[in-house]
Design a protein around this motif. Sequence first.
Motif, PDB file in Angstrom:
ATOM      1  N   GLN A 129     -25.356   9.810   4.477  1.00 29.83           N
ATOM      2  CA  GLN A 129     -25.025   9.007   5.677  1.00 29.83           C
ATOM      3  C   GLN A 129     -25.601   7.601   5.547  1.00 29.83           C
ATOM      4  OE1 GLN A 129     -26.683  11.693   8.610  1.00 29.83           O
ATOM      5  NE2 GLN A 129     -24.654  12.328   9.301  1.00 29.83           N
ATOM      6  N   ILE A 130     -26.819   7.516   5.052  1.00 31.15           N
ATOM      7  CA  ILE A 130     -27.460   6.198   4.889  1.00 31.15           C
ATOM      8  C   ILE A 130     -26.710   5.371   3.832  1.00 31.15           C
ATOM      9  CG2 ILE A 130     -29.579   5.092   4.025  1.00 31.15           C
ATOM     10  CD1 ILE A 130     -31.102   7.374   5.475  1.00 31.15           C
ATOM     11  N   GLU A 131     -26.309   6.041   2.763  1.00 34.11           N
ATOM     12  CA  GLU A 131     -25.589   5.325   1.701  1.00 34.11           C
ATOM     13  C   GLU A 131     -24.230   4.828   2.188  1.00 34.11           C
ATOM     14  OE1 GLU A 131     -27.508   8.620  -1.065  1.00 34.11           O
ATOM     15  OE2 GLU A 131     -25.421   8.228  -1.518  1.00 34.11           O
ATOM     16  N   GLU A 132     -23.528   5.674   2.949  1.00 29.13           N
ATOM     17  CA  GLU A 132     -22.184   5.289   3.391  1.00 29.13           C
ATOM     18  C   GLU A 132     -22.224   4.075   4.324  1.00 29.13           C
ATOM     19  OE1 GLU A 132     -20.827   9.064   4.813  1.00 29.13           O
ATOM     20  OE2 GLU A 132     -20.610   9.780   2.738  1.00 29.13           O
ATOM     21  N   ARG A 133     -23.207   4.019   5.213  1.00 27.44           N
ATOM     22  CA  ARG A 133     -23.306   2.866   6.119  1.00 27.44           C
ATOM     23  C   ARG A 133     -23.827   1.640   5.353  1.00 27.44           C
ATOM     24  NH1 ARG A 133     -23.560   4.945  11.608  1.00 27.44           N
ATOM     25  NH2 ARG A 133     -24.085   2.866  12.328  1.00 27.44           N
ATOM     26  N   ASN A 134     -24.653   1.878   4.375  1.00 29.86           N
ATOM     27  CA  ASN A 134     -25.174   0.833   3.479  1.00 29.86           C
ATOM     28  C   ASN A 134     -25.745  -0.393   4.208  1.00 29.86           C
ATOM     29  OD1 ASN A 134     -25.889  -0.249   1.012  1.00 29.86           O
ATOM     30  ND2 ASN A 134     -23.888  -1.175   0.658  1.00 29.86           N
ATOM     31  N   ALA A 135     -26.473  -0.160   5.268  1.00 31.71           N
ATOM     32  CA  ALA A 135     -27.089  -1.284   5.984  1.00 31.71           C
ATOM     33  C   ALA A 135     -28.327  -1.794   5.256  1.00 31.71           C
ATOM     34  CB  ALA A 135     -27.461  -0.825   7.399  1.00 31.71           C
ATOM     35  N   PHE A 136     -28.856  -0.983   4.358  1.00 31.73           N
ATOM     36  CA  PHE A 136     -30.111  -1.305   3.676  1.00 31.73           C
ATOM     37  C   PHE A 136     -29.849  -1.094   2.176  1.00 31.73           C
ATOM     38  CE2 PHE A 136     -34.965  -0.167   4.130  1.00 31.73           C
ATOM     39  CZ  PHE A 136     -35.275  -1.067   3.131  1.00 31.73           C
ATOM     40  N   PRO A 137     -29.248  -2.115   1.511  1.00 32.52           N
ATOM     41  CA  PRO A 137     -28.779  -1.921   0.137  1.00 32.52           C
ATOM     42  C   PRO A 137     -29.849  -1.404  -0.840  1.00 32.52           C
ATOM     43  CG  PRO A 137     -27.920  -3.953   1.033  1.00 32.52           C
ATOM     44  CD  PRO A 137     -28.900  -3.451   2.041  1.00 32.52           C
ATOM     45  N   LEU A 138     -31.102  -1.842  -0.681  1.00 30.85           N
ATOM     46  CA  LEU A 138     -32.125  -1.338  -1.609  1.00 30.85           C
ATOM     47  C   LEU A 138     -32.350   0.162  -1.396  1.00 30.85           C
ATOM     48  CD1 LEU A 138     -34.383  -1.501  -3.702  1.00 30.85           C
ATOM     49  CD2 LEU A 138     -35.879  -2.483  -1.967  1.00 30.85           C
ATOM     50  N   LEU A 139     -32.334   0.587  -0.142  1.00 30.55           N
ATOM     51  CA  LEU A 139     -32.501   2.021   0.126  1.00 30.55           C
ATOM     52  C   LEU A 139     -31.306   2.801  -0.426  1.00 30.55           C
ATOM     53  CD1 LEU A 139     -34.088   4.351   1.362  1.00 30.55           C
ATOM     54  CD2 LEU A 139     -33.063   3.818   3.580  1.00 30.55           C
ATOM     55  N   THR A 140     -30.117   2.253  -0.268  1.00 26.85           N
ATOM     56  CA  THR A 140     -28.921   2.903  -0.830  1.00 26.85           C
ATOM     57  C   THR A 140     -29.080   3.066  -2.338  1.00 26.85           C
ATOM     58  OG1 THR A 140     -27.505   1.938   0.848  1.00 26.85           O
ATOM     59  CG2 THR A 140     -26.412   2.683  -1.145  1.00 26.85           C
ATOM     60  N   SER A 141     -29.522   1.982  -2.964  1.00 21.52           N
ATOM     61  CA  SER A 141     -29.623   1.977  -4.416  1.00 21.52           C
ATOM     62  C   SER A 141     -30.623   3.036  -4.921  1.00 21.52           C
ATOM     63  CB  SER A 141     -30.030   0.560  -4.835  1.00 21.52           C
ATOM     64  OG  SER A 141     -30.339   0.486  -6.159  1.00 21.52           O
ATOM     65  N   VAL A 142     -31.744   3.180  -4.219  1.00 21.53           N
ATOM     66  CA  VAL A 142     -32.742   4.188  -4.617  1.00 21.53           C
ATOM     67  C   VAL A 142     -32.226   5.585  -4.287  1.00 21.53           C
ATOM     68  CG1 VAL A 142     -35.061   5.075  -4.111  1.00 21.53           C
ATOM     69  CG2 VAL A 142     -34.710   2.615  -4.366  1.00 21.53           C
ATOM     70  N   SER A 143     -31.688   5.720  -3.085  1.00 23.00           N
ATOM     71  CA  SER A 143     -31.262   7.029  -2.598  1.00 23.00           C
ATOM     72  C   SER A 143     -30.151   7.633  -3.462  1.00 23.00           C
ATOM     73  CB  SER A 143     -30.804   6.842  -1.147  1.00 23.00           C
ATOM     74  OG  SER A 143     -29.996   7.880  -0.755  1.00 23.00           O
ATOM     75  N   LYS A 144     -29.230   6.781  -3.909  1.00 24.01           N
ATOM     76  CA  LYS A 144     -28.081   7.267  -4.704  1.00 24.01           C
ATOM     77  C   LYS A 144     -28.496   7.968  -5.984  1.00 24.01           C
ATOM     78  CE  LYS A 144     -23.888   4.815  -3.830  1.00 24.01           C
ATOM     79  NZ  LYS A 144     -23.148   3.596  -3.940  1.00 24.01           N
ATOM     80  N   GLU A 145     -29.708   7.717  -6.417  1.00 26.29           N
ATOM     81  CA  GLU A 145     -30.190   8.312  -7.668  1.00 26.29           C
ATOM     82  C   GLU A 145     -30.969   9.609  -7.426  1.00 26.29           C
ATOM     83  OE1 GLU A 145     -29.443   7.178 -10.692  1.00 26.29           O
ATOM     84  OE2 GLU A 145     -28.244   5.593  -9.773  1.00 26.29           O
ATOM     85  N   ILE A 146     -31.136   9.989  -6.155  1.00 28.54           N
ATOM     86  CA  ILE A 146     -31.878  11.223  -5.846  1.00 28.54           C
ATOM     87  C   ILE A 146     -30.898  12.395  -5.876  1.00 28.54           C
ATOM     88  CG2 ILE A 146     -33.149  12.462  -4.039  1.00 28.54           C
ATOM     89  CD1 ILE A 146     -34.253   9.747  -3.101  1.00 28.54           C
ATOM     90  N   ALA A 147     -31.198  13.408  -6.655  1.00 31.01           N
ATOM     91  CA  ALA A 147     -30.376  14.626  -6.750  1.00 31.01           C
ATOM     92  C   ALA A 147     -28.898  14.271  -6.988  1.00 31.01           C
ATOM     93  CB  ALA A 147     -30.557  15.470  -5.491  1.00 31.01           C
ATOM     94  N   ASP A 148     -27.985  15.157  -6.538  1.00 29.65           N
ATOM     95  CA  ASP A 148     -26.557  14.851  -6.681  1.00 29.65           C
ATOM     96  C   ASP A 148     -25.950  14.712  -5.292  1.00 29.65           C
ATOM     97  OD1 ASP A 148     -26.227  17.412  -5.671  1.00 29.65           O
ATOM     98  OD2 ASP A 148     -26.076  18.293  -7.657  1.00 29.65           O
ATOM     99  N   HIS A 149     -24.675  14.325  -5.245  1.00 29.58           N
ATOM    100  CA  HIS A 149     -24.048  14.018  -3.957  1.00 29.58           C
ATOM    101  C   HIS A 149     -24.089  15.220  -3.018  1.00 29.58           C
ATOM    102  CE1 HIS A 149     -20.904  12.726  -1.117  1.00 29.58           C
ATOM    103  NE2 HIS A 149     -21.340  11.521  -1.423  1.00 29.58           N
ATOM    104  N   THR A 150     -23.830  16.398  -3.554  1.00 30.93           N
ATOM    105  CA  THR A 150     -23.813  17.604  -2.701  1.00 30.93           C
ATOM    106  C   THR A 150     -25.184  17.829  -2.081  1.00 30.93           C
ATOM    107  OG1 THR A 150     -22.228  18.508  -4.251  1.00 30.93           O
ATOM    108  CG2 THR A 150     -23.192  20.069  -2.703  1.00 30.93           C
ATOM    109  N   ALA A 151     -26.224  17.705  -2.870  1.00 30.55           N
ATOM    110  CA  ALA A 151     -27.584  17.898  -2.332  1.00 30.55           C
ATOM    111  C   ALA A 151     -27.909  16.792  -1.325  1.00 30.55           C
ATOM    112  CB  ALA A 151     -28.597  17.917  -3.469  1.00 30.55           C
ATOM    113  N   ARG A 152     -27.454  15.565  -1.625  1.00 31.78           N
ATOM    114  CA  ARG A 152     -27.765  14.445  -0.709  1.00 31.78           C
ATOM    115  C   ARG A 152     -27.022  14.543   0.618  1.00 31.78           C
ATOM    116  NH1 ARG A 152     -26.983  11.386  -5.219  1.00 31.78           N
ATOM    117  NH2 ARG A 152     -25.272  10.213  -4.276  1.00 31.78           N
ATOM    118  N   ASN A 153     -25.971  15.376   0.654  1.00 33.38           N
ATOM    119  CA  ASN A 153     -25.314  15.643   1.940  1.00 33.38           C
ATOM    120  C   ASN A 153     -26.228  16.435   2.861  1.00 33.38           C
ATOM    121  OD1 ASN A 153     -22.848  14.392   1.747  1.00 33.38           O
ATOM    122  ND2 ASN A 153     -21.909  16.101   0.647  1.00 33.38           N
ATOM    123  N   LYS A 154     -27.230  17.050   2.310  1.00 30.15           N
ATOM    124  CA  LYS A 154     -28.180  17.863   3.095  1.00 30.15           C
ATOM    125  C   LYS A 154     -29.538  17.175   3.209  1.00 30.15           C
ATOM    126  CE  LYS A 154     -26.373  22.065   3.837  1.00 30.15           C
ATOM    127  NZ  LYS A 154     -26.217  22.355   5.245  1.00 30.15           N
TER     128      LYS A 154
END
Length: 280
Positions: free
Chosen positions: A83-108
Amino acid sequence: MIPVDFDYYKPESIEEAARLHEQLDRQKMLPLYYSGGTEIITLLRLDLIQTKAVIDIKAIHECREHILGEDYLVLGSSLTLTQIEERNAFPLLTSVSKEIADHTARNKITLGGNICGEIFYREAVLPLLLTDSLFVIGGPQGVKILPAHEAFQQTMQLGRGEFLIQTLTRKDFLGMPYMSVKIRQQWETGYPLVTIAALKAKGEIRAAFSGLCSFPFRSKRMEDELNRKDGTLDVRMDRALRHIPAPVLNDIEGSAEYRLFVLKNTLTDILTVWEVEQNA
Ligand SMILES: Cc1cc2nc3c(=O)[nH]c(=O)nc-3n(C[C@H](O)[C@H](O)[C@H](O)COP(=O)(O)OP(=O)(O)OC[C@H]3O[C@@H](n4cnc5c(N)ncnc54)[C@H](O)[C@@H]3O)c2cc1C
């Protein structure tokens, strides 16, 4: 299969959650706040945690807020990383978060769960430390707001029954130049050998790290060395590395020596790009 039974509660307010925690704690139910549940379920399956009650905080309105206000970006602790990545209001957080686990896990996986969890990488905290964000914390004594660097010192400094409700990040930080690099030993997902998140705030470099020591950190002393005007980049880097605040991890993912090698090269690459841009 989860080998133990536990009660499940889903309060709708901060006060109700804190009250429930106190009550269940008195009844020796070893209550745990529950957000994405990925870590709690994994650790329960492995019999590595004991609890007889979980308090799901996802129905608490404040924990789900995502607001770009006049001064601050408000992120509820139960927002999932996607959710945070999709809204992308905080690009640095998106950039770090996108590398955590995989997309399915990040949905949770949630922002709060990553920062407050037991698994020590807690990479989502790095952008919040770099931007002097504020953490809104609820508990039996009510709600308080603390600077990220006070609330998070190696781990979240939560008192009994307290939980993270939201993070607040000043809007002027959101557009600053940033870089984040995650180096793994292998594969495209997995824990970091080293993750570096860096921000350039008013010409000064800020940097925070995960995977290097047994906790994520931002070091002012390292930043001061990197920002010194004397010495070559190589010299400033060597001085900065002397201030790593704890022993460098030496484990199956990589030796301390290799981690330091990777850190130095990656940080040098980041700083070189920024220095070239500055001098252009
Ligand atoms: C496949 C996989 C790969 C992973 N890779 C990485 C990685 O590369 N880097 C990385 O940093 N992490 C990684 N993780 C770890 C993962 O980020 C954490 O385990 C996960 O973020 C926990 O989030 P959750 O929302 O599911 O938390 P939960 O399971 O709900 O909670 C985890 C812990 O945090 C506490 N908690 C949760 N929310 C709050 C809150 N708001 N306030 C106070 N306490 C709270 C709970 O009580 C519990 O103790 C990975 C996890 C998986 C499953």
